[in-house]
Motif scaffolding. Structure first.
Motif, PDB file in Angstrom:
ATOM      1  N   ALA A 157       0.844  -1.211   0.000  1.00 40.16           N
ATOM      2  CA  ALA A 157       0.000   0.000   0.000  1.00 40.16           C
ATOM      3  C   ALA A 157       0.870   1.248   0.000  1.00 40.16           C
ATOM      4  O   ALA A 157       0.591   2.208  -0.749  1.00 40.16           O
ATOM      5  CB  ALA A 157      -0.915  -0.006   1.219  1.00 40.16           C
ATOM      6  N   TYR A 158       1.929   1.259   0.782  1.00 39.84           N
ATOM      7  CA  TYR A 158       2.842   2.404   0.823  1.00 39.84           C
ATOM      8  C   TYR A 158       3.459   2.645  -0.545  1.00 39.84           C
ATOM      9  O   TYR A 158       3.493   3.781  -1.032  1.00 39.84           O
ATOM     10  CB  TYR A 158       3.935   2.162   1.880  1.00 39.84           C
ATOM     11  CG  TYR A 158       4.994   3.228   1.895  1.00 39.84           C
ATOM     12  CD1 TYR A 158       4.766   4.442   2.534  1.00 39.84           C
ATOM     13  CD2 TYR A 158       6.216   3.030   1.260  1.00 39.84           C
ATOM     14  CE1 TYR A 158       5.734   5.428   2.550  1.00 39.84           C
ATOM     15  CE2 TYR A 158       7.192   4.002   1.262  1.00 39.84           C
ATOM     16  CZ  TYR A 158       6.962   5.203   1.911  1.00 39.84           C
ATOM     17  OH  TYR A 158       7.917   6.177   1.906  1.00 39.84           O
ATOM     18  N   VAL A 159       3.957   1.578  -1.177  1.00 35.58           N
ATOM     19  CA  VAL A 159       4.599   1.716  -2.487  1.00 35.58           C
ATOM     20  C   VAL A 159       3.598   2.233  -3.508  1.00 35.58           C
ATOM     21  O   VAL A 159       3.902   3.145  -4.306  1.00 35.58           O
ATOM     22  CB  VAL A 159       5.230   0.375  -2.926  1.00 35.58           C
ATOM     23  CG1 VAL A 159       5.647   0.410  -4.379  1.00 35.58           C
ATOM     24  CG2 VAL A 159       6.405   0.011  -2.027  1.00 35.58           C
ATOM     25  N   LEU A 160       2.378   1.713  -3.521  1.00 32.34           N
ATOM     26  CA  LEU A 160       1.364   2.155  -4.475  1.00 32.34           C
ATOM     27  C   LEU A 160       0.975   3.616  -4.233  1.00 32.34           C
ATOM     28  O   LEU A 160       0.855   4.407  -5.185  1.00 32.34           O
ATOM     29  CB  LEU A 160       0.122   1.265  -4.393  1.00 32.34           C
ATOM     30  CG  LEU A 160       0.272  -0.144  -4.981  1.00 32.34           C
ATOM     31  CD1 LEU A 160      -0.977  -0.964  -4.711  1.00 32.34           C
ATOM     32  CD2 LEU A 160       0.555  -0.078  -6.474  1.00 32.34           C
ATOM     33  N   LEU A 161       0.749   3.965  -2.968  1.00 31.43           N
ATOM     34  CA  LEU A 161       0.369   5.345  -2.659  1.00 31.43           C
ATOM     35  C   LEU A 161       1.496   6.320  -2.983  1.00 31.43           C
ATOM     36  O   LEU A 161       1.250   7.426  -3.468  1.00 31.43           O
ATOM     37  CB  LEU A 161      -0.048   5.467  -1.191  1.00 31.43           C
ATOM     38  CG  LEU A 161      -1.345   4.764  -0.819  1.00 31.43           C
ATOM     39  CD1 LEU A 161      -1.569   4.804   0.694  1.00 31.43           C
ATOM     40  CD2 LEU A 161      -2.524   5.394  -1.542  1.00 31.43           C
ATOM     41  N   ARG A 162       2.724   5.897  -2.744  1.00 28.56           N
ATOM     42  CA  ARG A 162       3.867   6.764  -3.071  1.00 28.56           C
ATOM     43  C   ARG A 162       4.015   6.916  -4.568  1.00 28.56           C
ATOM     44  O   ARG A 162       4.326   8.011  -5.062  1.00 28.56           O
ATOM     45  CB  ARG A 162       5.140   6.190  -2.447  1.00 28.56           C
ATOM     46  CG  ARG A 162       6.293   7.123  -2.628  1.00 28.56           C
ATOM     47  CD  ARG A 162       7.470   6.671  -1.814  1.00 28.56           C
ATOM     48  NE  ARG A 162       8.556   7.535  -2.120  1.00 28.56           N
ATOM     49  CZ  ARG A 162       9.187   8.282  -1.260  1.00 28.56           C
ATOM     50  NH1 ARG A 162       8.855   8.263   0.001  1.00 28.56           N
ATOM     51  NH2 ARG A 162      10.174   9.067  -1.623  1.00 28.56           N
ATOM     52  N   ALA A 163       3.816   5.822  -5.311  1.00 27.90           N
ATOM     53  CA  ALA A 163       3.919   5.874  -6.763  1.00 27.90           C
ATOM     54  C   ALA A 163       2.856   6.802  -7.354  1.00 27.90           C
ATOM     55  O   ALA A 163       3.084   7.424  -8.385  1.00 27.90           O
ATOM     56  CB  ALA A 163       3.781   4.469  -7.356  1.00 27.90           C
ATOM     57  N   GLN A 164       1.707   6.901  -6.723  1.00 28.72           N
ATOM     58  CA  GLN A 164       0.633   7.769  -7.208  1.00 28.72           C
ATOM     59  C   GLN A 164       0.772   9.191  -6.674  1.00 28.72           C
ATOM     60  O   GLN A 164      -0.045  10.046  -6.990  1.00 28.72           O
ATOM     61  CB  GLN A 164      -0.730   7.191  -6.812  1.00 28.72           C
ATOM     62  CG  GLN A 164      -1.019   5.881  -7.515  1.00 28.72           C
ATOM     63  CD  GLN A 164      -2.346   5.284  -7.059  1.00 28.72           C
ATOM     64  OE1 GLN A 164      -3.005   5.788  -6.165  1.00 28.72           O
ATOM     65  NE2 GLN A 164      -2.724   4.189  -7.698  1.00 28.72           N
ATOM     66  N   GLY A 165       1.761   9.422  -5.837  1.00 31.91           N
ATOM     67  CA  GLY A 165       1.999  10.767  -5.325  1.00 31.91           C
ATOM     68  C   GLY A 165       1.150  11.119  -4.144  1.00 31.91           C
ATOM     69  O   GLY A 165       1.128  12.281  -3.720  1.00 31.91           O
ATOM     70  N   VAL A 166       0.421  10.198  -3.582  1.00 33.50           N
ATOM     71  CA  VAL A 166      -0.403  10.483  -2.426  1.00 33.50           C
ATOM     72  C   VAL A 166       0.456  10.696  -1.200  1.00 33.50           C
ATOM     73  O   VAL A 166       0.152  11.538  -0.360  1.00 33.50           O
ATOM     74  CB  VAL A 166      -1.443   9.333  -2.190  1.00 33.50           C
ATOM     75  CG1 VAL A 166      -2.254   9.563  -0.930  1.00 33.50           C
ATOM     76  CG2 VAL A 166      -2.320   9.184  -3.387  1.00 33.50           C
ATOM     77  N   ILE A 167       1.545   9.974  -1.113  1.00 35.26           N
ATOM     78  CA  ILE A 167       2.439  10.094   0.046  1.00 35.26           C
ATOM     79  C   ILE A 167       3.727  10.751  -0.386  1.00 35.26           C
ATOM     80  O   ILE A 167       4.332  10.506  -1.347  1.00 35.26           O
ATOM     81  CB  ILE A 167       2.743   8.710   0.663  1.00 35.26           C
ATOM     82  CG1 ILE A 167       1.479   8.081   1.181  1.00 35.26           C
ATOM     83  CG2 ILE A 167       3.758   8.844   1.776  1.00 35.26           C
ATOM     84  CD1 ILE A 167       1.667   6.720   1.799  1.00 35.26           C
TER      85      ILE A 167
END
Length: 194
Positions: free
Chosen positions: A184-194
């Protein structure tokens, strides 16, 4: 119908093995009576050598050496390769001052079970009594090595059981949660959310 007697036989053996474990745990130097009593219920023919060896051990704790010797001899009549019965007979011989006989018995036990630390240790004691210090030290070192190998094997088994044992589901669940959090962290970071 042909499988029922085998299933019944297997079930009886499993129950008797559990009873043997309980009796063995109950035979302590301080109160062996309960364990000795529990041995009376163990009648499976495959277990009799072990039953008699445990009985002999309990009798030793009660200072009944002659009866203990008889039990160990009975164990050997059931299983001539019972290394613990041989070792215990060696212990009784050593206590009687029959050091040469004890050495013979310990050596026989070690021929059957080369890594039996108790037999190595007691052989070392017997050699010491005969004044054979070099042999005594050698046997005591072998006892120490055998004990260390046994401890390492038990530790490996506990680790293996821990990985695949009853705690595996609990730890596996937490591992999955951690993995899901990382994804989840990797996906959210890849989308720029984090």
């Amino acid at each position: 119908a042909g499988l029922e007697p085998n299933a019944e036989h297997s079930s009886r053996l499993v129950g008797q093995l559990a009873g043997l474990r309980s009796a063995a745990d109950a035979i302590t130097p301080y109160a062996p009576e309960a364990g000795l009593e529990a041995l009376n219920a163990l009648t499976h023919p495959l277990l009799q050598a072990e039953v008699e060896t445990l009985r002999g051990t309990g009798l030793i704790f009660l200072n009944r050496s002659d009866e203990a010797r008889s039990a160990f001899e009975t164990a050997l009549s059931q299983d001539a390769k019972h290394h613990r019965a041989l070792t215990n007979l060696g212990n009784l011989a050593l206590e009687r001052g029959e050091t040469d006989e004890a050495i013979v018995l310990y050596r026989r036990a070690l021929e059957l079970e080369p890594d039996f630390a108790n037999a190595h240790h007691n052989l070392g004691v017997a050699y010491r009594r005969k004044g054979q210090v070099g042999r005594s030290v050698q046997s005591l070192r072998r006892a120490q090595g055998a004990s260390q190998r046994k401890l390492r094997a038990e530790a490996r088994e506990q680790l293996r059981d821990g990985v695949g044992g009853p705690n595996a589901r609990k730890y596996g669940r937490w591992l999955l949660y951690a993995l899901a959090a990382v994804v989840a962290y990797v996906l959210l970071r890849a989308q720029g959310v984090i």
